[in-house]
Design a protein around this motif. Structure first.
Motif, short mmCIF file in Angstrom:
data_model
loop_
_atom_site.label_atom_id
_atom_site.label_comp_id
_atom_site.label_asym_id
_atom_site.label_seq_id
_atom_site.Cartn_x
_atom_site.Cartn_y
_atom_site.Cartn_z
N LYS A 92 51.31 43.64 35.67
CA LYS A 92 50.27 44.26 36.49
C LYS A 92 50.03 43.41 37.74
CE LYS A 92 45.43 45.68 36.12
NZ LYS A 92 44.26 45.60 35.25
N LEU A 93 49.95 44.08 38.90
CA LEU A 93 49.72 43.38 40.17
C LEU A 93 48.31 43.66 40.66
CD1 LEU A 93 51.65 41.69 42.06
CD2 LEU A 93 51.58 43.70 43.52
N ILE A 94 47.65 42.63 41.17
CA ILE A 94 46.28 42.75 41.68
C ILE A 94 46.25 42.21 43.10
CG2 ILE A 94 43.89 41.98 41.36
CD1 ILE A 94 44.49 41.69 38.37
N THR A 95 45.43 42.82 43.93
CA THR A 95 45.21 42.33 45.30
C THR A 95 43.72 42.09 45.48
OG1 THR A 95 47.08 43.66 46.07
CG2 THR A 95 45.59 42.83 47.73
N HIS A 96 43.32 40.82 45.51
CA HIS A 96 41.91 40.44 45.66
C HIS A 96 41.78 39.28 46.64
CE1 HIS A 96 40.23 42.25 41.62
NE2 HIS A 96 40.46 43.16 42.55
N ARG A 97 40.54 38.97 46.96
CA ARG A 97 40.23 37.90 47.89
C ARG A 97 40.07 36.57 47.14
NH1 ARG A 97 38.63 38.49 52.96
NH2 ARG A 97 38.03 40.68 52.63
N VAL A 98 40.58 35.49 47.72
CA VAL A 98 40.42 34.15 47.14
C VAL A 98 39.01 33.66 47.49
CG1 VAL A 98 41.20 31.75 47.24
CG2 VAL A 98 42.88 33.61 47.28
N VAL A 99 38.26 33.26 46.47
CA VAL A 99 36.91 32.72 46.72
C VAL A 99 36.86 31.21 46.52
CG1 VAL A 99 35.69 34.87 46.28
CG2 VAL A 99 36.14 33.32 44.38
N GLN A 100 37.86 30.69 45.80
CA GLN A 100 37.89 29.25 45.56
C GLN A 100 39.32 28.81 45.25
OE1 GLN A 100 34.98 27.94 42.66
NE2 GLN A 100 36.23 26.18 42.11
N ASN A 102 41.41 25.76 43.46
CA ASN A 102 41.27 24.63 42.54
C ASN A 102 42.55 23.81 42.55
OD1 ASN A 102 38.79 25.67 41.70
ND2 ASN A 102 39.76 26.89 40.09
N GLN A 103 42.38 22.49 42.51
CA GLN A 103 43.55 21.60 42.40
C GLN A 103 43.29 20.64 41.25
OE1 GLN A 103 44.74 19.66 46.01
NE2 GLN A 103 46.70 19.10 45.13
N ASN A 104 44.14 20.76 40.22
CA ASN A 104 44.02 19.91 39.03
C ASN A 104 45.36 19.27 38.75
OD1 ASN A 104 41.33 20.66 38.58
ND2 ASN A 104 41.98 22.51 37.47
N ASN A 105 45.40 17.96 38.80
CA ASN A 105 46.63 17.21 38.52
C ASN A 105 47.82 17.71 39.34
OD1 ASN A 105 45.20 15.67 36.63
ND2 ASN A 105 45.68 17.14 34.99
N GLY A 106 47.58 18.01 40.60
CA GLY A 106 48.67 18.42 41.48
C GLY A 106 49.04 19.88 41.39
N SER A 107 48.43 20.66 40.50
CA SER A 107 48.75 22.09 40.43
C SER A 107 47.57 22.90 40.97
CB SER A 107 49.08 22.50 39.00
OG SER A 107 47.94 22.39 38.18
N LEU A 108 47.92 23.96 41.68
CA LEU A 108 46.92 24.81 42.30
C LEU A 108 46.64 26.04 41.46
CD1 LEU A 108 48.13 24.83 46.02
CD2 LEU A 108 46.07 23.75 45.13
N SER A 109 45.40 26.50 41.53
CA SER A 109 45.02 27.78 40.95
C SER A 109 43.92 28.37 41.83
CB SER A 109 44.56 27.61 39.51
OG SER A 109 43.41 26.80 39.43
N PHE A 110 43.67 29.63 41.64
CA PHE A 110 42.75 30.33 42.54
C PHE A 110 41.75 31.16 41.76
CE2 PHE A 110 46.90 29.76 44.41
CZ PHE A 110 46.59 29.08 45.59
N VAL A 111 40.52 31.13 42.23
CA VAL A 111 39.48 32.03 41.71
C VAL A 111 39.44 33.20 42.70
CG1 VAL A 111 37.03 32.29 41.17
CG2 VAL A 111 38.19 30.10 40.73
N THR A 112 39.51 34.41 42.17
CA THR A 112 39.60 35.60 43.03
C THR A 112 38.50 36.58 42.70
OG1 THR A 112 41.17 36.58 41.48
CG2 THR A 112 42.10 35.41 43.37
N LYS A 113 38.29 37.52 43.62
CA LYS A 113 37.26 38.54 43.42
C LYS A 113 37.59 39.74 44.29
CE LYS A 113 32.30 39.25 44.23
NZ LYS A 113 32.41 40.35 45.16
N GLY A 114 37.43 40.90 43.75
CA GLY A 114 37.53 42.12 44.55
C GLY A 114 36.26 42.27 45.36
N ASP A 115 36.37 42.64 46.62
CA ASP A 115 35.18 42.76 47.48
C ASP A 115 34.15 43.73 46.93
OD1 ASP A 115 36.50 40.98 49.11
OD2 ASP A 115 36.62 42.31 50.85
N ALA A 116 34.58 44.78 46.27
CA ALA A 116 33.64 45.77 45.73
C ALA A 116 33.13 45.40 44.35
CB ALA A 116 34.32 47.14 45.68
N ASN A 117 33.67 44.35 43.75
CA ASN A 117 33.25 43.94 42.41
C ASN A 117 32.01 43.04 42.49
OD1 ASN A 117 35.52 45.30 41.58
ND2 ASN A 117 36.70 43.47 41.13
N ASP A 118 31.19 43.11 41.44
CA ASP A 118 29.96 42.31 41.40
C ASP A 118 30.22 40.85 41.07
OD1 ASP A 118 28.36 44.51 42.01
OD2 ASP A 118 28.16 45.08 39.90
#
Length: 195
Positions: A92-100, A102-118
């Protein structure tokens, strides 16, 4: 002056015809290739995805096409819109905005949110799940993309549209030749009357 105008229109018409034909064949090629590969259409490193939900309204509506370009994960910043594989179901593919970011031990991850989502998405997106950063979108064009992947759409884009444009071009040439012939006959007739 009238002949110059007609000739200019004829040249412009032929150029438009050729451009539409090339565009149709190119798009058709990439859509067929994507259907065979089972991947999103990819033109020059830009992948096209169809928006299926309203989670990013008002930025883009369902049925829009988003165009995402591959980008290194470390170049993503908050507020970027990204396309990514859902960590819970990578088919499944999702297209959302990055809100944050994160960098932990050299690896990146992202917190995302749809603009219309609460609220933010209930998962963190690993950098490996990113498929691209969304740079452009075309409202409602996704309906055309979805149709073009069907067997009827493939026939339309590869056979019917180019064939119709070719026939139209040939008909316009025939009409031009007939008008020219009629003009010549009229000139001969007028010369005969004068002598």
């Amino acid at each position: 002056m009238d002949n110059l105008f007609k000739k200019t229109l004829w040249i412009i018409g032929n150029v438009i015809f050729i451009l539409i034909l090339i565009f149709s064949l190119t798009i058709g090629f990439f859509f067929i290739k994507s259907k065979i590969n089972g991947e999103a259409p990819n033109i020059g490193g830009n992948k096209m995805y169809v928006v299926l939900t309203g989670s990013m309204v008002p930025v883009f509506e369902p049925g829009s096409i988003v165009i995402a370009r591959e980008i290194k994960a470390d170049q993503i910043v908050p507020n970027d819109i990204v396309a990514f594989k859902d960590p819970r179901d990578t088919s499944k593919l999702i297209t959302h905005r990055v809100v944050q970011v994160n960098q932990n031990n050299g690896s990146l991850s992202f917190v995302t949110k749809g603009d219309a989502n609460d609220s933010e998405d209930p998962f963190v997106v690993p950098a490996d799940n990113l498929t691209g950063k969304v740079n452009y979108w075309v409202p409602y064009a996704g309906y055309i993309l979805q149709f073009s992947k069907s067997s009827t759409g493939i026939k339309l884009f590869l056979i019917i549209i180019p064939g119709s444009l070719f026939i139209l071009g040939q008909l316009l040439k025939i009409i031009k030749i007939l008008k020219e012939e009629k003009r010549r006959k009229q000139e001969v007739k007028n010369k005969g009357i004068m002598s």
